[in-house]
Write a protein that holds these residues in place. Structure first.
Motif, short mmCIF file in Angstrom:
data_model
loop_
_atom_site.label_atom_id
_atom_site.label_comp_id
_atom_site.label_asym_id
_atom_site.label_seq_id
_atom_site.Cartn_x
_atom_site.Cartn_y
_atom_site.Cartn_z
N LEU A 42 0.81 -1.22 0.00
CA LEU A 42 0.00 0.00 0.00
C LEU A 42 0.84 1.26 0.00
O LEU A 42 0.51 2.24 -0.65
CB LEU A 42 -0.97 -0.01 1.18
CG LEU A 42 -2.23 -0.82 0.83
CD1 LEU A 42 -2.18 -2.20 1.39
CD2 LEU A 42 -3.47 -0.07 1.23
N VAL A 64 0.54 -7.82 16.87
CA VAL A 64 -0.30 -7.30 17.94
C VAL A 64 -1.79 -7.49 17.63
O VAL A 64 -2.61 -7.55 18.52
CB VAL A 64 0.00 -5.82 18.27
CG1 VAL A 64 1.47 -5.63 18.57
CG2 VAL A 64 -0.45 -4.90 17.18
N GLY A 90 6.73 -0.89 21.43
CA GLY A 90 5.86 0.27 21.33
C GLY A 90 4.50 -0.02 20.72
O GLY A 90 3.47 0.46 21.19
N ASP A 91 4.50 -0.84 19.68
CA ASP A 91 3.28 -1.08 18.94
C ASP A 91 2.21 -1.78 19.78
O ASP A 91 1.02 -1.64 19.53
CB ASP A 91 3.62 -1.96 17.74
CG ASP A 91 2.77 -1.62 16.54
OD1 ASP A 91 2.13 -0.56 16.57
OD2 ASP A 91 2.74 -2.42 15.61
N MET A 92 2.66 -2.54 20.78
CA MET A 92 1.73 -3.30 21.60
C MET A 92 0.94 -2.40 22.55
O MET A 92 -0.16 -2.74 22.99
CB MET A 92 2.53 -4.34 22.41
CG MET A 92 1.69 -5.39 23.10
SD MET A 92 0.80 -6.42 21.93
CE MET A 92 -0.87 -6.26 22.50
N PRO A 338 -7.87 5.11 13.63
CA PRO A 338 -6.77 4.86 14.58
C PRO A 338 -6.97 5.57 15.92
O PRO A 338 -6.50 5.09 16.95
CB PRO A 338 -5.55 5.41 13.85
CG PRO A 338 -5.90 5.30 12.40
CD PRO A 338 -7.37 5.58 12.33
N GLU A 339 -7.68 6.70 15.91
CA GLU A 339 -7.91 7.41 17.17
C GLU A 339 -9.00 6.74 17.99
O GLU A 339 -8.98 6.78 19.22
CB GLU A 339 -8.31 8.87 16.91
CG GLU A 339 -7.20 9.73 16.31
CD GLU A 339 -6.95 9.44 14.84
OE1 GLU A 339 -7.91 9.09 14.13
OE2 GLU A 339 -5.79 9.53 14.40
N SER A 349 0.67 -0.67 13.65
CA SER A 349 1.33 -0.15 12.45
C SER A 349 1.45 -1.25 11.40
O SER A 349 1.77 -0.99 10.26
CB SER A 349 2.70 0.43 12.79
OG SER A 349 3.52 -0.57 13.32
N GLU A 350 1.21 -2.51 11.77
CA GLU A 350 1.23 -3.58 10.78
C GLU A 350 -0.18 -4.06 10.41
O GLU A 350 -0.34 -4.98 9.63
CB GLU A 350 2.06 -4.76 11.28
CG GLU A 350 3.55 -4.45 11.26
CD GLU A 350 4.37 -5.59 11.80
OE1 GLU A 350 4.75 -6.46 11.02
OE2 GLU A 350 4.61 -5.61 13.01
N TYR A 357 -6.34 2.78 6.03
CA TYR A 357 -6.71 4.09 6.57
C TYR A 357 -5.64 5.12 6.22
O TYR A 357 -5.90 6.23 5.81
CB TYR A 357 -6.90 4.01 8.07
CG TYR A 357 -7.54 5.25 8.67
CD1 TYR A 357 -8.92 5.34 8.80
CD2 TYR A 357 -6.76 6.33 9.06
CE1 TYR A 357 -9.51 6.48 9.33
CE2 TYR A 357 -7.35 7.47 9.58
CZ TYR A 357 -8.72 7.54 9.72
OH TYR A 357 -9.30 8.67 10.23
N ARG A 358 -4.40 4.69 6.38
CA ARG A 358 -3.29 5.63 6.21
C ARG A 358 -3.03 5.97 4.74
O ARG A 358 -2.76 7.10 4.40
CB ARG A 358 -2.05 5.01 6.83
CG ARG A 358 -0.86 5.90 6.81
CD ARG A 358 0.18 5.43 7.80
NE ARG A 358 1.39 6.20 7.61
CZ ARG A 358 2.56 5.85 8.08
NH1 ARG A 358 2.67 4.76 8.79
NH2 ARG A 358 3.61 6.59 7.87
N TYR A 359 -3.11 4.96 3.89
CA TYR A 359 -2.67 5.18 2.51
C TYR A 359 -3.81 5.28 1.50
O TYR A 359 -3.61 5.71 0.38
CB TYR A 359 -1.74 4.04 2.07
CG TYR A 359 -0.50 3.89 2.91
CD1 TYR A 359 0.34 4.98 3.15
CD2 TYR A 359 -0.15 2.67 3.46
CE1 TYR A 359 1.47 4.86 3.92
CE2 TYR A 359 1.00 2.52 4.24
CZ TYR A 359 1.80 3.63 4.46
OH TYR A 359 2.93 3.49 5.22
N ARG A 361 -7.42 6.10 2.37
CA ARG A 361 -8.65 6.78 2.74
C ARG A 361 -8.93 7.94 1.79
O ARG A 361 -8.02 8.58 1.31
CB ARG A 361 -8.52 7.30 4.18
CG ARG A 361 -9.79 7.74 4.81
CD ARG A 361 -9.54 7.83 6.30
NE ARG A 361 -8.26 8.47 6.56
CZ ARG A 361 -8.13 9.75 6.86
NH1 ARG A 361 -9.15 10.52 6.94
NH2 ARG A 361 -6.93 10.25 7.10
N ASN A 362 -10.19 8.19 1.53
CA ASN A 362 -10.61 9.33 0.69
C ASN A 362 -10.15 9.23 -0.75
O ASN A 362 -10.10 10.21 -1.45
CB ASN A 362 -10.07 10.67 1.25
CG ASN A 362 -10.58 10.93 2.63
OD1 ASN A 362 -11.65 10.47 2.98
ND2 ASN A 362 -9.82 11.65 3.41
#
Lengths: 363, 352
Positions: A42, A64, A90-92, A338-339, A349-350, A357-359, A361-362
């Motif tokens: 993506l 995760v 961090g991701d967890m 994500p929020e 992040s995986e 959503y990140r790449y 959306r819209n």
């Protein structure tokens, strides 16, 4: 030495895309196992550059995302104990358990810290002998050897205030489970290169044979990924199921013997509940009896986290099994973001939902 | 002798410079604090306005239009390759003024010191602040010092506010961004964030990654003086290039297309990002900015920036049509594209 940039070379990418297009004559559904691979597709827009006959199914390889909520609830419960610290990757920390995630628990006063390596956790335990330090270990065979090594080191150095909450899972049993679902649409797999770097490819022959699918071990840079797709398409078109290593620059047939040995020494294979997939027979690692003193489930066996049955709107299970694309979910980018995630694949992040959503959306 | 001054006399008579570390008394409003200010802080930052020693600084400005900004600096570690918390606190605020098309004139400087901070560390940082203020042509005219409880690694926080004069008309604004504008970037990105991460994790890259922390006023003032039609500027601090572009696109309600291959990332920064699982486009910078320039002035603006900027200056994108929801697309050389979006919180490293 080759740098990462060599594996992103635009001319070679276009060359491989041409080769894939030439070879593809029918509709094929290919599942990339690893969430890291989903993100590369993506991020670089590679999925849209593939022939329209190729449908990418995004697999369950997000460490995760598949960690059961009850483990997160337990980690939070432990972190709320006095003189106790829970550390993890961090991701967890952002992934919700049945009602809360670790970062929110920290904001409410629980002791939670991010580390890059389990060995850092051991160091913290050595520096703070009066505190119970618990490493919340999640992930696949890739990260499990480092956890095993940490446990061996803890025993060798008699660090009695250190323990591991082990939620580790194994990939091949999950692939078997996916293919055993009558509704599955998987024609071929791109297997996770890093898992195979540790475990080798032996475990896949039986799966490829039983279900008559090609399993192509694939890396993570654009060229690695497209080469994996190309080899998978070649095998599908030529009706040649079986196992192939398209990531030979890193992965060897036998894997990493030292890592496998220490896994064997410290862990035993058990049935494990995967979030979104349910109970996977032989789908997890548990700390062996000999190292039981470092098992946080034993050390904190007096705690019983209350898992709240969430009104489970999240369709992450379907997404993780390749039965639904993230943007086909009715809650995607509406009630789920994500929020304000409804489930783990939107947070990590995986996670596939986070990638869309990140790449996408819209668009 | 009044009761109050008797109490005051009970404070330790030793001057601040006899202390090797900050103690709570240095923030107590008594003699210790005055010694700290008179013997350690003021000599380093001396100037006629600071020497007025009023509760407020009386300052003069010639422009009617002013820019006013504030920022707090909480970075750890305090010192890093390419800078320290002191230079960062000066450049960060001065750069925010520069982005508004203002010439920075005056700064305030507030310290929150942790008990136990080494006096030598404070002196090093003060020295760095003075040098940075000289580099940025700005005058520190007022300040404050507080002391809070310390931890295992006592440090300090800094707040600076800045006033600058705006002489251009019409003023720069995100709303001035127009279809067709060229997006110029003054150098390679991702240095500051990866430099700090590498330091925190004790990882070394070869060559060493240095923060890009630097004042930008010479570059922005040269651009504005040239008469090039500059519509907006934005520095790429927290959230990096991605956050800056997305915020501006949404504010101006336009689409922006960026060319990924025009955006330079030096190999050690790219390696660090690959290792940590970060996107260099979302990593913080402290000496990089984008300028939105009228298409006819692009070549001239590029050559002016090239003379003033240490990094490679590039046109990285173009502003597209008006849209109700501003959007930034990143086009790569494969022919692929993706949407750039704000990060949810902070970038967290991934697991494998």
């Amino acid at each position: 030495m080759k740098t990462q940039g060599d594996f992103r070379d635009p001319e070679k990418v276009r060359h491989l895309l041409d080769a894939i297009a030439q070879k593809t004559s029918k509709n094929w559904s290919i599942m990339e196992i690893c969430g890291g691979q989903t993100h590369v597709f993506l991020k670089y827009g590679l999925d849209k550059l593939l022939p329209s006959q190729i449908d990418l199914l995004h697999g369950p390889g997000c460490p995760v995302c598949v960690t059961a909520a009850e483990f997160i609830d337990m980690a939070i419960q432990i972190a709320r104990q006095p003189d106790t610290l829970v550390v993890s990757f961090g991701d967890m920390l952002r992934v919700p358990g049945s009602c809360l995630d670790l970062l929110s628990a920290r904001a409410e006063g629980a002791a939670v810290q991010m580390v890059y390596s389990p060995l850092d956790a051991l160091e913290i335990a050595q520096k703070e002998p009066k505190r119970q330090v618990v490493f919340f270990a999640v992930g696949f065979e890739t990260t499990a050897p480092a956890i095993a090594l940490t446990i061996v080191n803890a025993q060798r150095n008699q660090i009695s205030n250190f323990s591991v909450l082990c939620a580790h899972v194994r990939v091949p049993p999950a692939m078997t489970a996916l293919l055993s679902n009558p509704a599955h649409r998987i024609d071929g797999f791109l297997a996770a290169g890093h898992v195979c770097t540790v475990m080798g490819s032996n475990e896949y022959y039986e799966i490829a044979k039983k279900f008559s699918v090609p399993i192509v071990i694939t890396g993570f840079e654009p060229l690695d990924i497209l080469y994996g797709v190309y080899r998978c398409i070649v095998r599908l078109e030529d009706k040649q199921p079986g196992v192939e290593n398209a990531y030979a620059r890193v992965t060897r047939e036998q894997g990493n013997a030292t890592a496998q040995q220490i896994l064997q020494q410290v862990f035993q294979v058990v049935d494990r509940n995967w979030r979104g997939l349910g109970l996977i027979p032989l789908g997890g690692f548990q700390i062996r009896e000999e190292y039981g003193q470092f098992d946080a489930l034993r050390r904190f066996s007096h705690l019983s986290p209350v898992s709240v049955a969430a009104d489970d709107l999240c369709m992450g299970g379907k997404v993780l099994q390749g039965l639904m694309k993230p943007d086909q979910c009715p809650y995607f980018a509406t009630r789920c973001s994500p929020e304000h995630p409804l489930g783990a694949p939107m947070v990590s992040s995986e996670g596939a939902c986070a990638a869309y959503y990140r790449y996408r959306r819209n668009e | 002798m009044s009761a109050e001054s008797e109490v005051m006399d009970l404070s330790c008579p030793l001057p601040a410079d006899h202390y090797t570390r900050i103690v709570t008394g240095h923030g107590g409003g008594g003699r210790l604090m005055r010694d700290l200010i008179d013997q350690i802080i003021r000599p380093e930052l001396r100037n006629p306005i600071l020497d007025q020693q009023h509760d407020s600084a009386a300052i003069e400005l010639s422009s009617k239009k002013l820019a006013f900004t504030t920022d707090s600096y909480v970075i750890w570690p305090l010192f890093f390759p390419g800078g320290d918390i002191g230079s960062l606190a000066v450049y960060g605020t001065v750069n925010d003024l520069s982005m508004a098309g203002a010439s920075a004139k005056y700064l305030s400087l507030s310290f929150i010191l942790q008990e136990g901070l080494e006096m030598q560390t404070l002196q090093r940082i003060l020295h760095s602040i003075r040098r940075a203020a000289e580099q940025a042509d700005v005058c520190i005219v007022t300040g404050d010092t507080k002391v809070i409880e310390g931890g295992a690694n006592p440090g300090l926080y800094i707040n600076t506010s800045g006033i600058g004069e705006i002489t251009i008309d019409p003023p720069l604004s995100p709303f001035a961004i127009s279809t067709g504008d060229a997006v110029l970037l003054n150098g390679d990105i991702g240095r500051h964030g990866t430099c700090i991460m590498a330091l925190r994790e004790n990882l070394q890259f070869s060559p060493e990654i240095e923060s890009d922390c630097a004042p930008l006023h010479r570059q922005t003032e040269a651009l504005l003086r040239s008469g090039c039609r500059i519509h907006c500027m934005r520095d790429l601090t927290r959230g990096g290039l991605t956050s800056a572009m997305v915020e501006l696109a949404q504010c101006a309600q336009v689409g922006i297309d960026l060319q990924e291959e025009a955006i330079e990332v030096i190999p050690p920064v790219q390696s660090a990002c690959d290792l940590f699982g970060l996107d260099p486009l979302s990593v913080a910078n402290e000496g990089r900015f984008v300028a939105f320039v009228h298409p006819q002035d692009t070549a001239r603006a590029l050559s002016i920036l090239e003379q003033e900027s240490p990094g490679p200056v590039r046109k990285i994108g173009t502003v597209g049509e008006k849209k109700s929801h501003g959007q930034v697309r990143l086009l790569n050389s494969y022919g692929g594209q993706r949407i750039l979006d704000l990060l949810s919180g902070e970038q967290l490293p991934r697991i494998c």
